[in-house]
Design an enzyme around this catalytic site. Structure first.
Site, mmCIF file in Angstrom:
data_model
loop_
_atom_site.group_PDB
_atom_site.id
_atom_site.type_symbol
_atom_site.label_atom_id
_atom_site.label_comp_id
_atom_site.label_asym_id
_atom_site.label_seq_id
_atom_site.Cartn_x
_atom_site.Cartn_y
_atom_site.Cartn_z
ATOM 1 C CE1 TYR A 165 -2.789 -3.313 1.423
ATOM 2 C CE2 TYR A 165 -4.359 -1.623 0.766
ATOM 3 C CZ TYR A 165 -4.080 -2.933 1.067
ATOM 4 O OH TYR A 165 -5.089 -3.869 1.016
ATOM 5 C CD GLU A 166 -1.539 5.685 -2.386
ATOM 6 O OE1 GLU A 166 -1.302 5.425 -3.572
ATOM 7 O OE2 GLU A 166 -2.448 6.451 -2.030
ATOM 8 C CB SER A 167 -0.074 4.381 3.740
ATOM 9 O OG SER A 167 -0.419 3.019 3.905
ATOM 10 C CD GLU A 172 -5.174 7.413 -3.267
ATOM 11 O OE1 GLU A 172 -4.181 7.993 -2.815
ATOM 12 O OE2 GLU A 172 -5.269 7.062 -4.445
#
Lengths: 268, 292, 292, 268
Positions: A57-59, A267
């Site tokens: 995940y981009e986080s 998001e």
């Protein structure tokens, strides 16, 4: 010994879309996961046929194994279940741009004939009719993952002849336009909707209906598409979700609802 | 050296009208308490920066304090649109909001470049996207070795960065853990910085190689337990999803929004006051008091 | 997916003649066992990369396996010169060593750029230094926003990176902690990678945000307890300073060096064998057996 | 009540050099520490008059408080006592290049009249007489720290009229050459030797003997310098190390010898 054949009455359109999308993920695949439908499908794959799928995940979580679906791209459960959690810059620099992502799994507000994605604006950029959330991670996921799956519900508003804004590149104008633009990843290989599965023609890269969900007519799909949709001469019927996958999906969503009191995601 | 100081004083002395301000937090540890204090002090003409503007930016924008927003994804996570942000962009209310729009990769690299004291960030990015057509700050440079074309965007160098973290020690050293987002980079890219924390402890007990920001590299550390509410602080409290959902109808109407802000923020003394009023108006669960 | 495999097989299949190889380790966790295995297998025409070449590079260079060295500081830490390295540069023995020389900042940035799949690294660097006069791979580019002049150097992209770490789990996920140096970047910049570890465990018990390299991003993980000897592995054993001091007279003479290498490395089966012979020739304390 | 005045017999030349160098570090200063003499002086400052000095080593420790002197730039004691340990790239990118270093504390093999440093080579680069270890972190420390202290023993071999190789910039050709070259940091403000302290002339930037250690003659210093050394008309005598500092230094070195069996240090 004859079992009852499941019929389309046994699952919803969203369920077959989710299960069909999840089936495309192979075990061991490294998947960069967008929030919402992509995250549901990717986690369903992990909980069924692809236990070794790696979810990023981009986080920051790498190898997340959430027990309930995340509401947002940065839920605590993603961090606590991951093999490691790195910074967001590292995710985009070392892992995505680094060329380590097999599949980018994206949602979209709109797609066009060549699987380009808009999540920025409806209307003119400077005088928007609807201001959408924006790009997020999608432009580079769409450009750099080895392949891309897009999952969204099909409608004339979402499947448009010409996008007002290309946020993230599919095949641009089709043919070899993507390669000519120097975009490294292979681009979208499937658009999974609540009506069927569209895949790009190998030469023209035009999205073509190659699989239709049971109980859906070709007319319905064409009706829900803003351009004259190509239908594969080889059109298949999407395999019905098996009972185990459906049960896993419903369990997952019930757990999620209990945990969060809702099931959407975004998001943020 | 970071001063451990009340939030009101930190915002008063460190955030100035016209500043470029980043309140960062990637879902986790969003500095809501500090955002409210910026609203209470009516800071003006701000350029706000954030990868993922959400409710607290919706509030600051809706109150008219923002001239420009530099961002890559603006929404109410898990719910939908930011209505005040949309109204400012679509309807110019309460003032026209100038936007500079990037991708997450672009923003993340711009913070890294800022923290590294470089004038620009270099990335493989924006290929095939229309973003470079609408953002003149997305340019392209050539590799002096291979001739490849790479994207270049200006560094983010905020005047002030504000973040929330789990704990600080009495010397102002700060520990955050879990989802880290771009907070470290955002702090190091900024001229000044404010960190609100859940607790102040004698010993951080930080694991080796944890994300620690030394006190001497910060401007102010403020003890604001619950200061990330309604977002979450790993190890302290969960996100209050109901607040996010309840925000949608509040933010849809200009009047409803203004009334809500007056009652909950302008007319309260501080974040604890906000939580008390919220408990009255939305019930104690919505104020998150059972977890904070 | 990382295969947990014997070191001999990993080096045999993953390190090829003519490869660019980085054995990284910044004082801590230096992969000596893997370096010895490269020497035993007589890998040829290597380009070695490392910020801080030390004894193990002195050995590989002295045995003639190296065509070129890319580095930023070469010495015997706490003792003095690397005599085999100096002899190759000053005396061309056993072959002329080509060097490409950077600063630490340049090398560290070049690894970051490699891990990020960028063709070059951008830094404020080398200003006023003569290094750009002798290294044509130090160039300068202009910022497209400010016009500032910044240094540019090619990314480091090794064919193979070799590191040593504290532990791996059975799926090949690797944890390292303490002084991290550039090891993560060096692994992620490389096409292939070998990680030797002190132990293989069921559960890494990694703290949040620890430096973990996922098994699927590695080529091979090899169980080599003590494999960083005579350097140290935090939490496992201390550095053997006596070995570093004893190396100086060994490396001063070509013949003495060759004899030592034959007896301790070429004529031993593996690193455990090396440690046994070293205990005989230098006494058990020098072989570090009391701590490993 | 009269105490005995300490005389030069009470301390060695290396000791007065180390104590004099340590005195230049103020409490609270953020110092990027080179290994060897700089590390000894910086830690002595921390253990005496500057308990809040922040020591940063290029291997990653920030706020290191080692109990014994590190033998190398990456000793475990640095990591275990630091406020945090980051990666080496982060040290150079966010902390040094980021402009957060007050004092860069360097050693050198050779310096010239304008405090430029050579640690690369004696003789021609392509046909070296002596190949030195190389640059390490020094070029960017010398360029980017707000000021730089250099500590090394004084001799004709080390203090040369013209360096064979400038590894790290001092004031280049003197005057405003450094500023013209676009080098951001302020450059060397002191060169501390076993004979005295040299500081750059504020205009010409030529190193000038401004303090001489007790018991040393100007002739001795000139003799140990490879150019015609300028002597300040205001030449001071270096303050004698006080008993507390000397005791702290000797304790530190004794602890170090017990721990390591040696006391030198290097990068690596």
């Amino acid at each position: 010994m004859a079992e009852a054949v499941p019929s389309s009455a046994d699952f919803s359109a969203t369920e077959i879309m989710t299960v069909a999308a999840s089936r495309l993920l192979h075990d061991g695949t490294v998947c960069f996961v967008g929030i919402g439908l992509p995250s549901t499908a990717a986690n369903l794959a992990r909980l069924t046929h692809a236990p070794e799928v790696v979810l990023i995940y981009e986080s920051g979580p790498i190898g997340a194994k959430p027990n309930v679906l995340p509401l947002s791209i940065g839920d605590g459960d993603l961090a606590l279940t991951a093999d490691t959690v790195v910074s967001t810059p590292e995710i985009f620099r070392y892992w995505l741009q680094g060329g380590r992502i097999d599949v980018g799994f994206l949602g979209a507000a709109q797609v066009d004939r060549f699987a380009n994605i808009n999540t920025t604006v409806i209307g003119a950029y400077d005088a928007p009719k609807v201001r959408l959330p924006g790009a997020g991670g999608a432009p580079e996921i769409a450009a750099q993952a080895k392949e891309v799956f897009i999952v969204l519900k099909q409608s004339r508003k979402a499947f448009v002849e010409k996008l007002p804004f290309i946020t993230s590149a599919g095949f641009l104008d089709g043919g070899d336009a993507r390669e000519k633009a120097g975009i490294p990843g292979g681009g979208p290989t499937a658009v999974i909707t609540d009506l069927g599965i569209l895949t790009p023609d190998p030469v023209t890269r035009e999205l073509t209906l190659t699989s239709i969900h049971p109980g859906v007519t070709v007319e319905q799909v064409k009706e829900a598409t803003g351009w004259d949709l190509r239908i594969s001469p080889d059109l298949k019927t999407t395999e019905i979700p098996d009972a185990a996958a459906l049960a896993a999906l419903r369990d997952l969503q019930a757990r999620t609802a209990r945990a969060h009191g809702q099931s959407a995601g975004g998001e943020g | 050296m970071a001063l451990i100081t009340p939030l009101r004083e930190a915002v008063s002395s460190l955030v100035r009208d016209g500043d470029t301000v980043a309140l960062e937090g990637f879902t986790h540890l969003i500095p809501h308490a500090a955002g409210h204090e910026i609203i209470r002090q009516a800071k003006k003409d701000l350029t706000l920066v954030r990868m993922t503007p959400d409710l607290i930016y919706d509030q600051i924008i809706g109150m008219g304090g923002v001239r420009k927003l530099i961002f890559s994804w603006g929404g109410n996570p898990g719910v939908g649109s930011l209505h005040r942000f949309r109204d400012a962009v679509e309807g110019g209310w309460p003032r026209r909001l100038e936007i500079e729009e990037h991708s997450h990769a672009g923003m993340a690299n711009a913070y890294v470049a800022g923290a590294s004291n470089l004038p620009f960030a270099l990335l493989r990015g924006y290929t095939g996207s229309d973003l470079p057509k609408v953002n003149p700050n997305i340019r392209f440079v050539e590799c002096p070795f291979t001739g490849e074309r790479l994207a270049a965007i200006p560094s983010v160098r905020p005047d002030v960065t504000v973040i929330h973290a789990q704990k600080a020690d009495r010397r102002g050293n700060v520990l955050l853990w879990g989802i880290l987002g771009v907070q470290k980079e955002a702090v190091l890219a900024a001229k000044r910085s404010i960190v609100t924390v859940e607790e102040i402890v004698d010993d951080l007990e930080a694991p080796p190689n944890a994300c620690v920001l030394p006190g001497w590299a910060l401007s102010a550390v403020c003890h604001e337990p619950g200061g990330a509410y309604p977002s979450y602080a790993q190890g302290y409290y969960e996100r209050d999803n109901r607040f996010y959902k309840d925000w949608d109808p509040v933010a849809r109407s200009r009047d409803g929004f203004r009334d809500w802000m007056k009652r909950h923020v302008l007319d309260t003394e501080d974040f604890a006051g906000f939580r008390r009023v919220l408990a009255e108006t939305a019930g104690p669960k919505a104020a998150g008091q059972e977890v904070a």
